[in-house]
Design a protein around this motif. Sequence first.
Motif, PDB file in Angstrom:
ATOM      1  N   ASN A 174     -10.025  -7.932  11.624  1.00 30.70           N
ATOM      2  CA  ASN A 174     -11.332  -7.352  11.926  1.00 30.70           C
ATOM      3  C   ASN A 174     -11.380  -5.868  11.571  1.00 30.70           C
ATOM      4  OD1 ASN A 174     -11.171  -9.480  14.652  1.00 30.70           O
ATOM      5  ND2 ASN A 174     -12.874  -9.583  13.229  1.00 30.70           N
ATOM      6  N   LYS A 234     -16.525 -10.719   6.960  1.00 31.94           N
ATOM      7  CA  LYS A 234     -17.714 -10.246   7.654  1.00 31.94           C
ATOM      8  C   LYS A 234     -18.331 -11.383   8.477  1.00 31.94           C
ATOM      9  CE  LYS A 234     -17.407  -6.212   5.700  1.00 31.94           C
ATOM     10  NZ  LYS A 234     -17.000  -5.018   6.475  1.00 31.94           N
ATOM     11  N   ASN A 235     -19.255 -11.011   9.362  1.00 35.73           N
ATOM     12  CA  ASN A 235     -20.047 -11.971  10.125  1.00 35.73           C
ATOM     13  C   ASN A 235     -19.202 -12.968  10.912  1.00 35.73           C
ATOM     14  OD1 ASN A 235     -22.482 -10.858   9.037  1.00 35.73           O
ATOM     15  ND2 ASN A 235     -22.140 -12.052   7.176  1.00 35.73           N
ATOM     16  N   ASN A 236     -18.110 -12.470  11.463  1.00 28.95           N
ATOM     17  CA  ASN A 236     -17.276 -13.281  12.355  1.00 28.95           C
ATOM     18  C   ASN A 236     -16.651 -14.487  11.647  1.00 28.95           C
ATOM     19  OD1 ASN A 236     -16.385 -13.074  15.067  1.00 28.95           O
ATOM     20  ND2 ASN A 236     -17.539 -14.903  15.599  1.00 28.95           N
ATOM     21  N   LYS A 237     -16.492 -14.409  10.313  1.00 31.78           N
ATOM     22  CA  LYS A 237     -15.948 -15.535   9.553  1.00 31.78           C
ATOM     23  C   LYS A 237     -14.427 -15.613   9.632  1.00 31.78           C
ATOM     24  CE  LYS A 237     -19.878 -17.003   7.801  1.00 31.78           C
ATOM     25  NZ  LYS A 237     -20.448 -18.319   8.170  1.00 31.78           N
ATOM     26  N   ILE A 280      -6.917  -9.181  15.104  1.00 30.85           N
ATOM     27  CA  ILE A 280      -8.156  -9.875  15.416  1.00 30.85           C
ATOM     28  C   ILE A 280      -8.672  -9.502  16.799  1.00 30.85           C
ATOM     29  CG2 ILE A 280      -6.883 -11.884  16.296  1.00 30.85           C
ATOM     30  CD1 ILE A 280      -9.000 -13.684  14.982  1.00 30.85           C
ATOM     31  N   GLN A 281      -9.986  -9.527  16.972  1.00 35.86           N
ATOM     32  CA  GLN A 281     -10.610  -9.210  18.256  1.00 35.86           C
ATOM     33  C   GLN A 281     -11.437 -10.389  18.747  1.00 35.86           C
ATOM     34  OE1 GLN A 281     -13.069  -5.842  16.945  1.00 35.86           O
ATOM     35  NE2 GLN A 281     -14.906  -7.062  17.217  1.00 35.86           N
ATOM     36  N   ASP A 282     -11.904 -10.283  19.991  1.00 30.93           N
ATOM     37  CA  ASP A 282     -12.706 -11.283  20.702  1.00 30.93           C
ATOM     38  C   ASP A 282     -11.786 -12.274  21.413  1.00 30.93           C
ATOM     39  OD1 ASP A 282     -14.431 -13.107  21.789  1.00 30.93           O
ATOM     40  OD2 ASP A 282     -15.526 -13.533  19.946  1.00 30.93           O
ATOM     41  N   GLN A 323     -12.844 -16.172  21.841  1.00 36.03           N
ATOM     42  CA  GLN A 323     -12.680 -17.060  20.690  1.00 36.03           C
ATOM     43  C   GLN A 323     -11.215 -17.185  20.268  1.00 36.03           C
ATOM     44  OE1 GLN A 323     -15.918 -17.562  17.683  1.00 36.03           O
ATOM     45  NE2 GLN A 323     -16.235 -15.391  18.108  1.00 36.03           N
ATOM     46  N   SER A 372     -24.291 -11.069  17.528  1.00 34.50           N
ATOM     47  CA  SER A 372     -23.708 -10.627  16.265  1.00 34.50           C
ATOM     48  C   SER A 372     -22.317 -10.019  16.468  1.00 34.50           C
ATOM     49  CB  SER A 372     -24.619  -9.601  15.574  1.00 34.50           C
ATOM     50  OG  SER A 372     -24.767  -8.442  16.365  1.00 34.50           O
ATOM     51  N   GLU A 373     -22.101  -9.355  17.606  1.00 33.21           N
ATOM     52  CA  GLU A 373     -20.761  -8.877  17.951  1.00 33.21           C
ATOM     53  C   GLU A 373     -20.410  -9.463  19.318  1.00 33.21           C
ATOM     54  OE1 GLU A 373     -18.198  -4.817  17.726  1.00 33.21           O
ATOM     55  OE2 GLU A 373     -19.835  -4.840  19.152  1.00 33.21           O
ATOM     56  N   LEU A 374     -19.597 -10.510  19.289  1.00 34.38           N
ATOM     57  CA  LEU A 374     -19.404 -11.307  20.497  1.00 34.38           C
ATOM     58  C   LEU A 374     -18.554 -10.629  21.557  1.00 34.38           C
ATOM     59  CD1 LEU A 374     -19.065 -14.868  18.934  1.00 34.38           C
ATOM     60  CD2 LEU A 374     -21.078 -13.752  19.886  1.00 34.38           C
TER      61      LEU A 374
END
Length: 466
Positions: free
Chosen positions: A87, A119-122, A143-145, A148, A221-223
């Motif tokens: 990310n 991009k776009n959480n892919k 990686i973040q989030d 998920q 868009s940003e979880l």
Amino acid sequence: MKKRGLALAIVSAMLVATLGACGSGTAKTTGDTTTDQSQETGSKQAANTEKSEVDNIIAEAQGMSLEELAKKAIEESNGKTFYGVGNSSRGKTALPLFISYLKTIDPNYNMEFEWQQPKNNKIFEQLSADSLKPSGTFAMTLIQDGNQIQTKMVDTNILKTFIPKDWAEAKGISADSYKGFLPLQTLNKVFMFNNTGDAKYNNCWDFVYEGSHPLFMDIDSELVGKNFLYMLTKEEYADKLKEAYDKLDDTKKAYFDPVIKGVESDAKDLGLSENGKYALAWIKLWVENYTEETDDGPICNTLVDTSAKDQSGLLVYSKLRSVEESANVSVNNITVAAYQDDYTGIGGYGYDHYLFLTKNSPLPWTACAFIAYMTCTEDGFSAWGKDMGGYSSNPKVMEATEAKYQHQKGGYNEAGEDQFPAKDDRGYDWWTKEGELVLEDPQYCADVSFTVGSWIEMLSKASDKN
């Protein structure tokens, strides 16, 4: 009543699904969670016996120093290409530093590299697809989030946690005893407001009071922003919201009370703690009133301009570092809410960038060495170290980074004058204690992402009303 009915339906569906999964095995109950003990035990035994080559390398690597790992990396990857995905684009900055470090051990060492930033959480889709190959393309990821990561990457065995020995020792623990993911750093998003007008933000409830429309990256868009909302329902943070509410004047309480009463039954249906209704009320008002933005950069650019009189936002603290001063634009046009002596309540949100090996890493020793280099050395962390509001998870590296970049005096000039107090980062310890930063807990986010998450989905965002 419609919302309460849906909340009840959510909980009922969870109970039915859980009981159905138990089958004929012996049930084990812990709190509100019912699991099939025989299935759980069997899956754990299977996991313990089905160790992959990457699992075995990680187990061995966790007992080795950085220098020992470096020698293994040199042997494994000399003349090859290392692929990483993350990310943060700064993995691309850290890799040549890592290669230079390996060259101090073997001057003849050489490795090409490529770093991708989907991009776009892919990133989750990319890692999932790569995991299906016998030998993957990507050696590791940043990686973040946490939500998920837990549900899509760790529970599915796609990503593997490696704990460097030197990192664990710096924290006074052993690598084997550490539970959880390996964080590279904690980033903070903090409440700020434009101070050129008359508006006051002395309490975290002020950001959801009548007429307030804080700037915020959209939660779809940003979880990690949605994880922030999940975390507010955890008992310790719900209690903080209640404590902040208690310090409001009667006029503001009168505004919030109908909302709090309106979500009280939902909080019970969702199994939240006694003060969970305060968390749901805050979340409801936040989601229904924030002003949606595409990125934290534009939020910062707006708030520091004199034209943004009285506006507020929740954004990454480090964005202040890139503000270019002019007649109408200045860091001094904003106030970091939690830095006020009379501020009450949560000051923002902290989330982590985590490091993992892929389950089919083509260069697992090199990945372990690179991860150890980033988490255990000042040079390895330097790609991120220049930013205030970003704190190494290694206390020794955090101390060395502060000594080098002097973030706590970020607003001082060479004459020792504090020109921009908002840029004086008070540090991780201050933010997590006095600043009452809400910290991401991946497991908690995963546990409530269906229940609380479904409840949040029922809310109408301000952008949906326009």
